[in-house]
Design a protein around this motif. Structure first.
Motif, short mmCIF file in Angstrom:
data_model
loop_
_atom_site.label_atom_id
_atom_site.label_comp_id
_atom_site.label_asym_id
_atom_site.label_seq_id
_atom_site.Cartn_x
_atom_site.Cartn_y
_atom_site.Cartn_z
N THR A 89 5.96 7.35 7.94
CA THR A 89 5.64 6.37 6.91
C THR A 89 6.46 6.68 5.67
O THR A 89 6.51 7.84 5.23
CB THR A 89 4.15 6.42 6.55
OG1 THR A 89 3.37 6.20 7.72
CG2 THR A 89 3.82 5.35 5.52
N VAL A 90 7.10 5.67 5.12
CA VAL A 90 7.92 5.83 3.92
C VAL A 90 7.12 5.38 2.70
O VAL A 90 6.54 4.29 2.71
CB VAL A 90 9.23 5.03 4.02
CG1 VAL A 90 10.03 5.15 2.72
CG2 VAL A 90 10.07 5.54 5.19
N GLU B 269 0.79 -1.22 0.00
CA GLU B 269 0.00 0.00 0.00
C GLU B 269 0.82 1.27 0.00
O GLU B 269 0.33 2.33 -0.41
CB GLU B 269 -0.94 0.01 1.20
CG GLU B 269 -0.21 -0.04 2.56
CD GLU B 269 -1.19 -0.06 3.72
OE1 GLU B 269 -2.40 -0.01 3.45
OE2 GLU B 269 -0.73 -0.12 4.88
N ASN B 270 2.05 1.23 0.47
CA ASN B 270 2.88 2.42 0.51
C ASN B 270 3.74 2.58 -0.73
O ASN B 270 4.68 3.38 -0.74
CB ASN B 270 3.78 2.40 1.75
CG ASN B 270 2.98 2.61 3.02
OD1 ASN B 270 1.83 3.02 2.98
ND2 ASN B 270 3.58 2.31 4.15
N SER B 271 3.44 1.83 -1.78
CA SER B 271 4.20 1.91 -3.02
C SER B 271 3.26 2.23 -4.18
O SER B 271 2.11 1.81 -4.19
CB SER B 271 4.92 0.59 -3.31
OG SER B 271 5.87 0.31 -2.31
N SER B 272 3.77 2.99 -5.12
CA SER B 272 3.04 3.29 -6.35
C SER B 272 3.98 3.11 -7.53
O SER B 272 5.09 3.64 -7.53
CB SER B 272 2.48 4.71 -6.34
OG SER B 272 1.45 4.84 -5.40
N GLN B 273 3.54 2.33 -8.51
CA GLN B 273 4.34 2.11 -9.71
C GLN B 273 3.55 2.57 -10.92
O GLN B 273 2.42 2.18 -11.12
CB GLN B 273 4.71 0.63 -9.85
CG GLN B 273 5.60 0.35 -11.05
CD GLN B 273 6.03 -1.11 -11.12
OE1 GLN B 273 5.63 -1.91 -10.29
NE2 GLN B 273 6.82 -1.44 -12.11
N ALA C 38 6.42 10.58 5.16
CA ALA C 38 5.28 11.33 5.68
C ALA C 38 5.23 11.19 7.19
O ALA C 38 5.27 10.09 7.73
CB ALA C 38 3.98 10.81 5.06
N SER C 39 5.14 12.34 7.89
CA SER C 39 5.08 12.35 9.35
C SER C 39 4.08 13.41 9.80
O SER C 39 3.90 14.44 9.13
CB SER C 39 6.45 12.65 9.96
OG SER C 39 7.43 11.75 9.50
N LYS C 40 3.43 13.16 10.92
CA LYS C 40 2.55 14.18 11.49
C LYS C 40 3.37 15.41 11.87
O LYS C 40 2.96 16.54 11.67
CB LYS C 40 1.82 13.62 12.71
CG LYS C 40 0.79 12.55 12.34
CD LYS C 40 0.03 12.09 13.57
CE LYS C 40 -1.02 11.05 13.18
NZ LYS C 40 -1.77 10.57 14.37
#
Length: 517
Positions: free
Chosen positions: A166-167, A24-28, A153-155
Motif C-alpha cells: 500500500t502506498v 484514505e491513503n493520503s494525509s494533507q 507499507a507491506s506485510k
C-alpha cells in the motif's frame, strides 16, 4: 491580556492532518499548528514534570492544577502561525481582499478591501495566500512550505507488489520553519509555570511520529502583561464594524445545534460578509478516538455590521475572550476593524526558517555511519542530476575522427579506474598528427562555459586544473544529521570522466546518424 509567547521550530516535517485531505491513503497537513495539538503536548510535558518531582498525576481530569491549566478554559492555547522574516507572528488573510486578475500571480500589486469599500467583482480575484501581516498601507504575505513524501507499507517489508503493498502519500509542513504560538491567561503564575515547561523543550507532536515526523523544539519569547493579537479598534466612530476571524469559529444556536450564522450570536444582522465554511475535527490521543466533527466558519472570514450595531463592551469581550466553542484550543479568535484602508500594497515575504542543528557527537557509531552513507548517496544523486543538465547543451564543433574520439574514451576510462588523471594529459601530449584535429575542434553549445575554446585546450584545463568539475559539476555537499558528505579527488575524477565520456559518445552518435565516417 496577559500572554506567554513562544516559538516552535520544526526539526522534522509535521503532519497536522486536516479533514477532507483526499482518499484514505493520503494525509494533507494544515498550514499551521493547531492550538489543540500544542495543548496536548504541554499536558504531556506537565505530567512528565510532576512524575519527575515524585508527585505523579494519576488522573489529569481530577487533578485541580491540571484542570485549571488545561481543561477549564481559563488558559487558552492559540494556534501557531508562521513567523515572517522579521520574527513577527502572522495572521490569516482576510477573505474580503481582492486584486485585479492580472496581478494574482504577481509579487506586487494593489489589494482592494471589499469590507471597507465594496468594488466591482468583474476582473477581480481573491488574493492568494494564507497568512499576512499589515503594516500601515501595505500587507506582507508569507507562505508555509510543504514537503511531499511517499511511503510504502507491506506485510513483508522486502516485497513491493500491487496486491501486497500500500502506498501512502503525506503532504506535511516542511522542516526548518518557525511558527509563533501564544498562551493567554489572567494568572501570571500559571504562565510562569508553563514557561518553565516550554523553555528549550524538544518533543514530538502530530501524526506518524515513529516514521520521522513531528519532532519540534520550543523556545520562549517572554511573558507580556499587555499583549495584543492585532490592532484593536472597537470604539464607536460612526463607521461600520468589521469582524475578522483570526482562527476557525465553532458556533451553536439556542437549541444547541451547530451553526455557521454569526448573526445569531451577535444579535445583529450583517450588511455584507465574505466567508467560507469548513469541517473541523481532531484526535484525542488519550482516548485513541477522533473528536466530533463540526461545521465551522473558516479563519479569515469577514463580517461587516452597521455602526453601533454591537456595543463597545461586547466588542471588547470578543477581543479578550473570543467567540464560540473550544476557545481553549485557539478557536474563536477575532479582530475588530483590522484594516481601515480601502487599498493596500501587496508584498511577498518569506517564512522565517532555521536549519536544524544536530550534534555529530550525540550520534552513536552506527548512526554516524548511516548518516555518512546517506549523505554520500545524496551527493551522488545531486551530481547525477548536475551531469545530465551539463551534457545536454554541450557539443563539439568540427570534431576529430571517430577513431580518435573512441581512443580518448578508452584512455579516460583507464584514468578513472586507476585514479590517474595524468593518463589523459599524457595521451593528449603524445598525439602527433591527430593532435591537429583536437586543436582544430572547438567546444560549443548554448550556456557551455567553455564555448568557443579549442577542444585541446578545454581538455587540458578541464583535467589538469579541474575546470570541468568547477564549471559544470561542482555542488554544495549535502549535510545529514550533522554529517557533511565528502567530495574526494576520486569522486571529482569519476564525474569529470563521465561527463567527458558522455560528450564523446554523443558526438560519435551524431556523426553516425548524419552519415559521416
Amino acid at each position: 491580556m496577559k500572554a506567554l509567547s513562544y516559538q516552535v521550530r520544526l526539526l522534522e516535517p509535521l503532519l497536522a492532518t486536516q479533514l477532507g485531505a483526499g482518499e484514505e491513503n493520503s494525509s494533507q497537513s494544515s498550514c499551521f499548528i493547531p492550538g489543540s495539538m500544542l495543548r496536548g503536548a504541554l499536558v504531556n510535558l506537565y505530567l512528565k514534570m510532576r512524575k519527575a518531582q515524585g508527585r505523579e498525576v494519576v488522573d489529569p481530569a481530577i487533578d485541580p492544577d491540571c484542570r485549571r491549566l488545561f481543561f477549564e478554559g481559563a488558559t487558552c492555547y492559540l494556534n501557531a502561525y508562521p513567523v515572517a522574516s522579521n520574527s513577527l507572528r502572522t495572521l490569516p488573510k482576510p477573505l474580503s481582499w481582492y486584486v485585479e486578475k492580472e496581478e494574482v500571480e504577481s509579487d506586487e500589486g494593489t489589494i482592494y478591501d471589499f469590507a471597507v469599500e465594496p468594488q466591482r467583482f468583474e476582473g477581480m480575484k481573491a488574493v492568494p495566500g494564507d497568512f499576512c501581516r499589515i503594516y500601515d498601507d501595505s500587507a506582507v504575505f508569507v507562505k508555509t512550505r510543504s514537503s511531499l513524501m511517499m511511503h510504502n507499507a507491506s506485510k513483508d517489508r522486502m516485497v513491493r507488489e500491487k496486491e501486497r503493498s500500500t502506498v501512502y502519500r503525506y503532504e506535511a509542513i516542511a522542516a526548518g520553519q518557525v511558527f509563533s504560538a501564544v498562551i493567554i491567561s489572567e494568572n501570571i503564575a500559571d504562565l510562569e509555570l508553563l514557561q518553565s515547561l516550554i523553555d528549550e523543550s524538544e518533543i514530538h507532536i502530530g501524526g506518524s511520529r515513529s516514521a520521522g515526523y513531528g519532532r519540534v523544539a520550543f523556545s520562549v519569547s517572554g511573558i507580556n502583561s499587555e499583549w495584543y493579537e492585532c490592532r484593536e479598534d472597537y470604539k464607536d466612530t460612526g463607521d461600520p464594524i468589521v469582524i475578522t476571524l483570526l482562527s476557525d469559529l465553532i458556533l451553536r444556536d439556542k437549541n444547541g445545534h451547530f451553526t455557521t450564522n454569526l448573526d445569531e450570536f451577535t444579535g445583529c444582522r450583517h450588511i455584507r460578509a465574505y466567508q467560507a465554511v469548513k469541517v473541523t475535527g481532531g484526535f484525542n490521543r488519550k482516548w485513541g478516538l477522533p473528536l466530533i466533527q463540526a461545521p465551522a466558519l473558516q479563519a479569515g472570514s469577514v463580517f461587516v455590521y452597521p455602526p453601533g450595531g454591537i456595543d463597545e463592551a461586547t466588542l471588547r469581550k470578543y477581543l479578550v475572550e473570543g467567540i464560540g466553542e473550544r476557545r481553549l484550543d485557539g478557536f474563536g479568535r477575532v479582530a475588530i476593524n483590522l484594516n481601515k484602508q480601502e487599498t493596500l500594497n501587496k508584498n511577498i515575504d518569506t517564512i522565517r526558517e532555521v536549519p536544524p542543528v544536530v550534534s555529530v557527537e550525540s550520534l552513536s557509531e552506527e548512526s554516524r555511519e548511516l548518516a555518512c552513507r546517506l549523505a554520500a548517496r545524496r551527493l551522488k544523486n545531486m551530481l547525477d542530476q548536475r551531469l545530465l543538465k551539463a551534457i545536454d547543451p554541450l557539443s563539439i564543433d568540427n570534431p576529430p575522427e571517430n577513431a580518435q574520439l573512441n581512443r580518448l574514451r578508452e584512455v579516460a576510462r583507464q584514468a578513472w579506474y586507476k585514479g590517474m588523471p595524468e593518463l589523459i594529459l599524457n595521451h593528449l601530449k603524445n598525439l602527433r598528427a591527430a593532435g591537429e584535429q583536437f586543436k582544430r575542434a572547438r567546444v560549443g553549445g548554448k550556456s557551455a562555459r567553455g564555448e568557443g575554446k579549442r577542444l585541446y585546450t578545454w581538455l587540458n584545463e578541464g583535467i589538469g586544473q579541474e575546470k570541468i568539475w568547477a564549471d559544470y559539476l561542482e555542488v554544495r555537499p549535502p549535510r545529514i544529521a550533522g554529517v557533511t558528505a565528502e567530495i574526494t579527488k576520486a569522486l571529482k575524477l569519476e564525474y569529470t570522466v563521465r561527463l567527458l565520456e558522455a560528450l564523446l559518445r554523443k558526438t560519435i552518435r551524431e556523426r553516425q546518424e548524419g552519415g559521416a565516417l
